[in-house]
Motif scaffolding. Sequence first.
Motif, PDB file in Angstrom:
ATOM      1  N   LEU A  47      65.384  66.300  22.480  1.00  0.00           N
ATOM      2  CA  LEU A  47      64.493  65.282  21.913  1.00  0.00           C
ATOM      3  C   LEU A  47      63.190  65.189  22.700  1.00  0.00           C
ATOM      4  N   LYS A  48      63.301  65.220  24.011  1.00  0.00           N
ATOM      5  CA  LYS A  48      62.124  65.117  24.869  1.00  0.00           C
ATOM      6  C   LYS A  48      61.153  66.267  24.601  1.00  0.00           C
ATOM      7  N   ASP A  49      61.667  67.478  24.580  1.00  0.00           N
ATOM      8  CA  ASP A  49      60.806  68.646  24.382  1.00  0.00           C
ATOM      9  C   ASP A  49      60.131  68.623  23.015  1.00  0.00           C
ATOM     10  N   MET A  50      60.913  68.331  21.979  1.00  0.00           N
ATOM     11  CA  MET A  50      60.352  68.356  20.625  1.00  0.00           C
ATOM     12  C   MET A  50      59.335  67.241  20.414  1.00  0.00           C
ATOM     13  N   LEU A  51      59.613  66.056  20.950  1.00  0.00           N
ATOM     14  CA  LEU A  51      58.693  64.941  20.760  1.00  0.00           C
ATOM     15  C   LEU A  51      57.402  65.125  21.550  1.00  0.00           C
ATOM     16  N   LEU A  52      57.514  65.630  22.770  1.00  0.00           N
ATOM     17  CA  LEU A  52      56.305  65.843  23.571  1.00  0.00           C
ATOM     18  C   LEU A  52      55.449  66.981  23.015  1.00  0.00           C
ATOM     19  N   ARG A  70      52.340  59.668  21.679  1.00  0.00           N
ATOM     20  CA  ARG A  70      51.591  59.376  22.894  1.00  0.00           C
ATOM     21  C   ARG A  70      52.512  59.227  24.106  1.00  0.00           C
ATOM     22  N   ALA A  71      53.735  58.730  23.880  1.00  0.00           N
ATOM     23  CA  ALA A  71      54.666  58.538  24.996  1.00  0.00           C
ATOM     24  C   ALA A  71      56.079  58.415  24.459  1.00  0.00           C
TER      25      ALA A  71
END
Length: 322
Positions: free
Chosen positions: A68-73, A79-80
């Motif tokens: 989730l972190k990789d795809m969202l960033l 933005r965060a």
Amino acid sequence: MQRLIPVLKKDNVELELIMLIRTILAASKEISFRVSQGALAGVLGSTLDENIQGEVQKKLDVIANQLLKDMLLDDDSVRAIASEEEDFVVAGTPNAPYIVAFDPLDGSSNVDINGQIGTIFTIYKARDDVADDSDEQFAQCGNQQLCAGYILYGASTLLVMTTGGPTRCYTLDLTHGGYLLTDSSFNIPLKTKEFAVNIANYRYWSEREQFYFDEVLFQNEEHAGSSMRWNAAMIGDMHRIVCRGGIFLYPADSRKTSRNGKIRLLYEANPLAMIIEKSGGRATSLGQKILDIQPDSLHQRVPVALGSKEQVDEYNKVTLKL
């Protein structure tokens, strides 16, 4: 059956927000696959680390969080992000319109027994008056949520979500890899004979909490035939309540780690409260609407009572003497 995006367009959801929801769901499909593989994918068991909550992380916790972190960033509309598994807010694209918070794997204690687990997420408008990586980005009441949802990984993979209108349910169709609308709206009954609570914590509850169970739920003839349902995964219990009613309780108790309850306001209480209220239910914390609570910290915990309106009202009346 209708596909997800046409339904969101009919609900007048902004295209940029639809694309962000698609990013979250792309991660959910990968998590769903890893869950379905279980031991074959080497994702069972615990790591040697603890998260910011002081809980031992499961391998799948770490995998789901990273996906989730990789795809969202990598999504330029974010933005965060804030995650239950991360110590701090992580900045994304400057000046992007949205911020996203998530519990990557709710109920991870069930992973090794093939029990119910899921992902909870919420989307807010980004704030221009604070730094991108500031906790203050997420210091917004739950009534400011633009979208709240959860993905339940079970016999089928379900997406339950609201963008401010009805709470809808979509099922992941493995034949083409998309989510299809399978329930256009939920309507939680006013009262049922079911409740979800970890009764093992009874000894730590206040006298009023104990009184509710001893003298009301277990003695009042009106509640005869009531059944307890407990998944050890909030997301599983909440999905049952969304589908057929009942009440979910997680009170504060006398233990040092639970004096403010156990449920995280940002990652669990707010998104699930929005889903419950948009399904015709009630969501409170010590009698206050959860969605009206002003957050005071990123990983804030709150006691909760969510579900059928009459059951939640009765619980609050007894335990708070309202």
